[in-house]
Scaffold this active site. Structure first.
Site, PDB file in Angstrom:
ATOM      1  N   PHE A   1      73.306  -5.180 -22.621  1.00 10.98           N
ATOM      2  CA  PHE A   1      73.717  -4.910 -21.243  1.00 10.98           C
ATOM      3  C   PHE A   1      73.971  -3.422 -21.039  1.00 10.98           C
ATOM      4  O   PHE A   1      75.039  -3.018 -20.601  1.00 10.98           O
ATOM      5  CB  PHE A   1      74.975  -5.727 -20.926  1.00 10.98           C
TER       6      PHE A   1
ATOM      7  N   GLY B   1      82.840  -4.244 -28.835  1.00 15.98           N
ATOM      8  CA  GLY B   1      81.782  -5.039 -28.188  1.00 15.98           C
ATOM      9  C   GLY B   1      80.405  -4.589 -28.626  1.00 15.98           C
ATOM     10  O   GLY B   1      79.745  -3.778 -27.971  1.00 15.98           O
TER      11      GLY B   1
ATOM     12  N   SER C   1      74.014  -0.774 -27.367  1.00 16.70           N
ATOM     13  CA  SER C   1      74.848   0.423 -27.136  1.00 16.70           C
ATOM     14  C   SER C   1      75.200   1.101 -28.454  1.00 16.70           C
ATOM     15  O   SER C   1      75.345   2.328 -28.508  1.00 16.70           O
ATOM     16  CB  SER C   1      76.118   0.035 -26.378  1.00 16.70           C
TER      17      SER C   1
ATOM     18  N   ASP D   1      83.091  -6.537 -33.309  1.00 22.67           N
ATOM     19  CA  ASP D   1      82.722  -7.741 -32.538  1.00 22.67           C
ATOM     20  C   ASP D   1      82.890  -8.951 -33.442  1.00 22.67           C
ATOM     21  O   ASP D   1      82.515  -8.899 -34.618  1.00 22.67           O
ATOM     22  CB  ASP D   1      81.251  -7.639 -32.087  1.00 22.67           C
TER      23      ASP D   1
ATOM     24  N   GLY E   1      80.441 -14.009 -28.939  1.00 21.87           N
ATOM     25  CA  GLY E   1      80.229 -13.857 -27.505  1.00 21.87           C
ATOM     26  C   GLY E   1      81.511 -13.955 -26.703  1.00 21.87           C
ATOM     27  O   GLY E   1      82.556 -14.389 -27.192  1.00 21.87           O
TER      28      GLY E   1
ATOM     29  N   ASP F   1      83.914  -2.262 -24.329  1.00 19.19           N
ATOM     30  CA  ASP F   1      82.895  -3.138 -23.727  1.00 19.19           C
ATOM     31  C   ASP F   1      82.943  -4.505 -24.415  1.00 19.19           C
ATOM     32  O   ASP F   1      81.925  -5.110 -24.705  1.00 19.19           O
ATOM     33  CB  ASP F   1      81.515  -2.483 -23.898  1.00 19.19           C
TER      34      ASP F   1
ATOM     35  N   HIS G   1      85.626  -9.432 -21.287  1.00 19.43           N
ATOM     36  CA  HIS G   1      85.830  -8.874 -19.949  1.00 19.43           C
ATOM     37  C   HIS G   1      86.866  -9.636 -19.118  1.00 19.43           C
ATOM     38  O   HIS G   1      87.005  -9.379 -17.926  1.00 19.43           O
ATOM     39  CB  HIS G   1      84.487  -8.806 -19.194  1.00 19.43           C
TER      40      HIS G   1
ATOM     41  N   ASP H   1      81.113  -1.470 -17.273  1.00 15.37           N
ATOM     42  CA  ASP H   1      81.150  -2.531 -16.256  1.00 15.37           C
ATOM     43  C   ASP H   1      82.238  -2.285 -15.214  1.00 15.37           C
ATOM     44  O   ASP H   1      82.981  -3.202 -14.844  1.00 15.37           O
ATOM     45  CB  ASP H   1      81.282  -3.918 -16.917  1.00 15.37           C
TER      46      ASP H   1
HETATM   47  N1  SAH Z   1      77.999  -3.238 -25.858  1.00 16.92           N
HETATM   48  C1  SAH Z   1      77.033  -4.313 -25.833  1.00 16.92           C
HETATM   49  C2  SAH Z   1      77.482  -5.508 -25.013  1.00 16.92           C
HETATM   50  C3  SAH Z   1      78.783  -6.128 -25.446  1.00 16.92           C
HETATM   51  S1  SAH Z   1      78.995  -7.730 -24.719  1.00 16.92           S
HETATM   52  C4  SAH Z   1      75.688  -3.805 -25.264  1.00 16.92           C
HETATM   53  O1  SAH Z   1      75.666  -2.739 -24.667  1.00 16.92           O
HETATM   54  O2  SAH Z   1      74.693  -4.459 -25.388  1.00 16.92           O
HETATM   55  C5  SAH Z   1      80.641  -8.072 -25.166  1.00 16.92           C
HETATM   56  C6  SAH Z   1      80.850  -8.409 -26.633  1.00 16.92           C
HETATM   57  O3  SAH Z   1      82.261  -8.437 -26.860  1.00 16.92           O
HETATM   58  C7  SAH Z   1      80.328  -9.780 -27.069  1.00 16.92           C
HETATM   59  O4  SAH Z   1      79.369  -9.620 -28.078  1.00 16.92           O
HETATM   60  C8  SAH Z   1      81.566 -10.520 -27.591  1.00 16.92           C
HETATM   61  O5  SAH Z   1      81.334 -11.286 -28.761  1.00 16.92           O
HETATM   62  C9  SAH Z   1      82.528  -9.390 -27.880  1.00 16.92           C
HETATM   63  N2  SAH Z   1      83.956  -9.768 -27.806  1.00 16.92           N
HETATM   64  C10 SAH Z   1      84.597 -10.415 -26.814  1.00 16.92           C
HETATM   65  N3  SAH Z   1      85.909 -10.557 -27.094  1.00 16.92           N
HETATM   66  C11 SAH Z   1      86.098  -9.969 -28.315  1.00 16.92           C
HETATM   67  C12 SAH Z   1      87.245  -9.782 -29.154  1.00 16.92           C
HETATM   68  N4  SAH Z   1      88.456 -10.208 -28.802  1.00 16.92           N
HETATM   69  N5  SAH Z   1      87.071  -9.157 -30.339  1.00 16.92           N
HETATM   70  C13 SAH Z   1      85.842  -8.722 -30.723  1.00 16.92           C
HETATM   71  N6  SAH Z   1      84.731  -8.859 -29.953  1.00 16.92           N
HETATM   72  C14 SAH Z   1      84.855  -9.466 -28.773  1.00 16.92           C
HETATM   73 MG    MG Z   2      79.082  -3.994 -20.736  1.00 16.31          MG
END
Ligand code: SAH
Ligand code: MG
Length: 214
Positions: free
Chosen positions: A20, A48, A54, A73, A77, A144, A147, A173
């Site tokens: 994303f 994330g 990213s 991460d 998800g 990231d 959310h 975001d």
């Molecule tokens: N930065 C990435 C997108 C991240 S999407 C890109 O640019 O493509 C958000 C991610 O946050 C997901 O993979 C999800 O597994 C992770 N996530 C959500 N809550 C979390 C937490 N409490 N600890 C670690 N990772 C988390």
């Molecule tokens: Mg994002």
């Protein structure tokens, strides 16, 4: 003055990696991460990882800085990566548990990039890992992860004190228009605009950035 770009081979890999991060925002992420202060003792931190899209922008910057990106991460998800949300990608589900599992895909992204020397993956919950991470250490923090309101605010509150003075906090975001996306990142940015600790930098697309001043 010279300009530094993401290696074109890495850019092709980034473009092919699920995630994303539109290219203009990723390029800004890279620019912020190469230009923030700090030495190789001050890593870049990403909350994330997903499949590493990213992460490769940050690893490209880490290579130039002779530093490292620590990307966190649990790879299961976020809420919005599950049905009925549009960010659900069936291809990334585990064959037996049917939970999202982005770790294998991320590992393959890192392998293809040849940037593994500049990436440390933390597979776990950001709320738990942050307890062991020293304050005043990171040159750059990119938020990231989850959310939801609680998760986004928790990541902001926990991770922003980990920045060194002059370090840069980037938040993804951030949408002023509620029809474009969730509120928590925008609310945090609004709070930061009233803070004396952080100075706002330019926002590119939904990527906002602030410099730690005190
Ligand atoms: N930065 C990435 C997108 C991240 S999407 C890109 O640019 O493509 C958000 C991610 O946050 C997901 O993979 C999800 O597994 C992770 N996530 C959500 N809550 C979390 C937490 N409490 N600890 C670690 N990772 C988390
Ligand atoms: Mg994002």
């Amino acid at each position: 003055m010279f300009q530094v770009f993401v290696d074109p081979t890495i850019q092709r890999l980034i473009d092919a990696t699920p995630g994303f991060m539109p290219r203009a925002e990723g390029t800004y992420l890279f620019d912020l991460a190469i230009s923030c202060p700090g030495s190789s003792d001050h890593p870049l931190v990403e909350v994330g990882t997903y499949c590493g899209k990213s992460t490769l922008y940050l690893a490209s910057a880490a290579k130039i800085r002779a530093s490292t990106v620590i990307s966190i991460d649990h790879h299961n998800g976020s809420e919005e990566n599950y049905p009925p949300f549009p960010y659900f990608d069936q291809r990334l589900t585990h064959p037996t548990s049917h939970d999202l599992d982005t770790l294998k895909n991320f590992r393959e992204t890192v392998r293809l990039s040849n940037l593994s020397d500049y990436i440390i993956a933390v597979v776990g919950d950001s709320n738990q890992y942050v307890k062991y991470f020293p304050k005043d250490t990171a040159s750059f923090v990119f938020i990231d992860g989850g959310h939801s309101a609680v998760q986004t605010w928790t990541d902001f509150i926990d991770w922003s004190p980990k920045l060194i003075h002059g370090g840069v906090l980037a938040i993804h975001d951030v949408f002023e228009d509620p029809s474009q996306g969730g509120r928590p990142p925008f609310e945090i940015v609004n709070a930061l605009r009233h803070s004396k600790t952080f100075k706002e930098l330019v926002q590119v697309g939904s990527l906002a950035a602030f410099k730690r001043e005190t």
